[in-house]
Design an enzyme around this catalytic site. Sequence first.
Site, PDB file in Angstrom:
ATOM      1  N   LYS A  13       0.834  -1.209   0.000  1.00 47.53           N
ATOM      2  CA  LYS A  13       0.000   0.000   0.000  1.00 47.53           C
ATOM      3  C   LYS A  13       0.872   1.263   0.000  1.00 47.53           C
ATOM      4  CE  LYS A  13      -2.125  -0.982   3.893  1.00 47.53           C
ATOM      5  NZ  LYS A  13      -1.460  -2.240   4.318  1.00 47.53           N
ATOM      6  N   ARG A  88      -9.223   0.433   9.285  1.00 47.92           N
ATOM      7  CA  ARG A  88      -8.739  -0.918   9.549  1.00 47.92           C
ATOM      8  C   ARG A  88      -9.764  -1.742  10.315  1.00 47.92           C
ATOM      9  NH1 ARG A  88      -2.835   0.187   9.285  1.00 47.92           N
ATOM     10  NH2 ARG A  88      -1.671  -1.715   9.627  1.00 47.92           N
ATOM     11  N   ARG A 127      11.687  -6.189   4.891  1.00 44.56           N
ATOM     12  CA  ARG A 127      11.503  -4.749   4.752  1.00 44.56           C
ATOM     13  C   ARG A 127      12.501  -3.971   5.604  1.00 44.56           C
ATOM     14  NH1 ARG A 127       5.505  -2.463   5.129  1.00 44.56           N
ATOM     15  NH2 ARG A 127       5.573  -3.047   7.329  1.00 44.56           N
ATOM     16  N   ARG A 162      11.665  -2.006  11.097  1.00 45.66           N
ATOM     17  CA  ARG A 162      10.623  -1.556  12.022  1.00 45.66           C
ATOM     18  C   ARG A 162      10.458  -2.585  13.129  1.00 45.66           C
ATOM     19  NH1 ARG A 162       5.419  -0.064   8.407  1.00 45.66           N
ATOM     20  NH2 ARG A 162       4.451  -1.098  10.193  1.00 45.66           N
ATOM     21  N   ARG A 173       0.248  -9.471  13.470  1.00 47.24           N
ATOM     22  CA  ARG A 173      -0.337  -8.428  12.611  1.00 47.24           C
ATOM     23  C   ARG A 173      -1.184  -9.042  11.502  1.00 47.24           C
ATOM     24  NH1 ARG A 173       4.543  -5.462  10.583  1.00 47.24           N
ATOM     25  NH2 ARG A 173       3.099  -3.990   9.644  1.00 47.24           N
TER      26      ARG A 173
HETATM   27  P1  AMP Z   1       1.195   0.313   9.251  1.00 47.89           P
HETATM   28  O1  AMP Z   1       2.378   1.170   9.025  1.00 47.89           O
HETATM   29  O2  AMP Z   1      -0.015   0.757   8.451  1.00 47.89           O
HETATM   30  O3  AMP Z   1       1.478  -1.161   9.088  1.00 47.89           O
HETATM   31  O4  AMP Z   1       0.777   0.531  10.792  1.00 47.89           O
HETATM   32  C1  AMP Z   1       1.658   0.183  11.838  1.00 47.89           C
HETATM   33  C2  AMP Z   1       0.888   0.042  13.137  1.00 47.89           C
HETATM   34  O5  AMP Z   1       0.248   1.277  13.479  1.00 47.89           O
HETATM   35  C3  AMP Z   1      -0.248  -0.979  13.106  1.00 47.89           C
HETATM   36  O6  AMP Z   1       0.188  -2.297  13.326  1.00 47.89           O
HETATM   37  C4  AMP Z   1      -1.126  -0.458  14.250  1.00 47.89           C
HETATM   38  O7  AMP Z   1      -0.588  -0.770  15.516  1.00 47.89           O
HETATM   39  C5  AMP Z   1      -1.025   1.050  14.061  1.00 47.89           C
HETATM   40  N1  AMP Z   1      -2.072   1.541  13.124  1.00 47.89           N
HETATM   41  C6  AMP Z   1      -1.880   2.122  11.902  1.00 47.89           C
HETATM   42  N2  AMP Z   1      -3.041   2.449  11.329  1.00 47.89           N
HETATM   43  C7  AMP Z   1      -4.008   2.071  12.210  1.00 47.89           C
HETATM   44  C8  AMP Z   1      -5.427   2.120  12.204  1.00 47.89           C
HETATM   45  N3  AMP Z   1      -6.095   2.620  11.150  1.00 47.89           N
HETATM   46  N4  AMP Z   1      -6.080   1.614  13.271  1.00 47.89           N
HETATM   47  C9  AMP Z   1      -5.427   1.115  14.334  1.00 47.89           C
HETATM   48  N5  AMP Z   1      -4.100   1.025  14.419  1.00 47.89           N
HETATM   49  C10 AMP Z   1      -3.378   1.512  13.360  1.00 47.89           C
END
Ligand code: AMP
Length: 221
Positions: A13, A88, A127, A162, A173
Amino acid sequence: MRIVLLGAPGSGKGTQAQRLIEKFGVPQISTGDLLRAAVVAGTPLGLHAKATMDAGKLVDDATMLGIIRERLAAPDAAHGYILDGFPRTIPQADGLNALLTEIGQPLQAVVLMEVDSEQLFRRLTGRRTCRECGRVFNVYTALPSVPPPCGGRCETPDLFQRPDDSEATIGKRLDVYAAQTRPLVDYYGDRGLLARVDAEGDIDLVTARLEAALAAASAGR
Ligand code: AMP
């Protein structure tokens, strides 16, 4: 352009959103990036979110809706945006819907980036992010040098993994995605907004498929 990129962690994404912003001139709004910036800055939001993120769980819906409401009100989002990592959960999607209805700017499309789970695991474990410029690489696919150089923009590549990309957290996740986010496929499908894109293979090819899906979605309404 007001779209959502939907897909599991590692489905590309963020990478694809980066390419669309150049073409369409709208910002990428990544809730993961916003939260990571808050963690680095040590703000109350960052302190609240860090442990949840490190555990691979989702930050609560009320907090996320507050972040999105504020971000969508920024001037650069006036002419559209690409949402990456939001919504999400179903309550987040309902909240977004209410917010966009309130301002009379409904979503135009939700694109599901489809990648097989074995591939997702490989992408996430490989990554790496450059600390200097924030660009994302992959030790498996960004060949020939492993780890890859920082594209020339940064003098010394300083790549890090990360914390939530550790093998222990990735499984969590992906489970969270299946249980809480995957239901959004039907949610948006039922509303006639969903387009599916095969997100495996060459990055340029995926971009071409994505652009074709967006063109088809905009021609269809
Ligand atoms: P991402 O970079 O999109 O994979 O997000 C990393 C982490 O941020 C996720 O595993 C969640 O802990 C938190 N996070 C990001 N976006 C959301 C969301 N829309 N709702 C809840 N937690 C989020």
